[in-house]
Write a protein that holds these residues in place. Structure first.
Motif, short mmCIF file in Angstrom:
data_model
loop_
_atom_site.label_atom_id
_atom_site.label_comp_id
_atom_site.label_asym_id
_atom_site.label_seq_id
_atom_site.Cartn_x
_atom_site.Cartn_y
_atom_site.Cartn_z
N LEU A 195 0.82 -1.20 0.00
CA LEU A 195 0.00 0.00 0.00
C LEU A 195 0.86 1.26 0.00
CD1 LEU A 195 -2.86 -1.02 2.46
CD2 LEU A 195 -2.97 -0.83 -0.01
N LYS A 196 2.01 1.19 0.67
CA LYS A 196 2.92 2.34 0.67
C LYS A 196 3.45 2.60 -0.74
CE LYS A 196 4.54 2.16 5.41
NZ LYS A 196 5.72 2.06 6.29
N LEU A 197 3.75 1.55 -1.46
CA LEU A 197 4.24 1.69 -2.83
C LEU A 197 3.17 2.31 -3.72
CD1 LEU A 197 6.42 1.15 -4.95
CD2 LEU A 197 5.39 -1.09 -5.30
N PHE A 219 2.86 5.95 -2.85
CA PHE A 219 4.00 6.71 -3.36
C PHE A 219 3.85 6.97 -4.86
CE2 PHE A 219 8.20 6.66 -5.40
CZ PHE A 219 8.73 7.80 -4.83
N VAL A 220 3.45 5.96 -5.61
CA VAL A 220 3.30 6.11 -7.06
C VAL A 220 2.17 7.09 -7.36
CG1 VAL A 220 2.63 4.89 -9.17
CG2 VAL A 220 4.28 3.86 -7.62
N GLN A 221 1.07 7.01 -6.64
CA GLN A 221 -0.03 7.95 -6.86
C GLN A 221 0.38 9.37 -6.52
OE1 GLN A 221 -3.19 6.29 -4.54
NE2 GLN A 221 -3.94 4.99 -6.22
N ALA A 222 1.12 9.56 -5.45
CA ALA A 222 1.56 10.90 -5.07
C ALA A 222 2.55 11.44 -6.09
CB ALA A 222 2.19 10.87 -3.68
N TYR A 223 3.43 10.58 -6.60
CA TYR A 223 4.43 11.03 -7.57
C TYR A 223 3.77 11.39 -8.89
CZ TYR A 223 8.53 11.15 -10.51
OH TYR A 223 9.50 11.54 -11.39
N THR A 224 2.82 10.58 -9.32
CA THR A 224 2.19 10.85 -10.62
C THR A 224 1.27 12.05 -10.56
OG1 THR A 224 0.48 9.23 -10.12
CG2 THR A 224 2.35 8.49 -11.45
N SER A 225 0.71 12.36 -9.40
CA SER A 225 -0.15 13.54 -9.32
C SER A 225 0.68 14.83 -9.39
CB SER A 225 -0.97 13.52 -8.03
OG SER A 225 -0.13 13.67 -6.91
#
Length: 65
Positions: A2-4, A7-13
């Motif tokens: 879930l952390k991964l 992280f990916v969602q935060a980075y792509t936003s």
């Protein structure tokens, strides 16, 4: 896992919002385009410009009657 995903969602936003280096790249491309235009003009008209300036120089150096 879930952390991964978080992280990916935060980075792509934030991906579309980060424009720090964009201006430096754009200025570099503009400078490269101007350099190519100048070198193309010199390559194309270099001989004619040399003849023009040589002719002007000889007219200026010649004594007037």
């Amino acid at each position: 896992m879930l952390k991964l995903i978080a992280f990916v969602q935060a980075y792509t936003s934030d991906f579309g919002k980060k424009e720090d280096g964009a201006t430096a790249i754009e200025y570099g491309l503009i400078a490269a385009g101007i350099a190519l235009a100048i070198s193309g003009a010199v390559w194309t008209f270099g001989g004619e410009l040399k003849a023009l300036f040589d002719g002007m120089g000889s007219k200026l150096a010649a004594p007037t009657p």
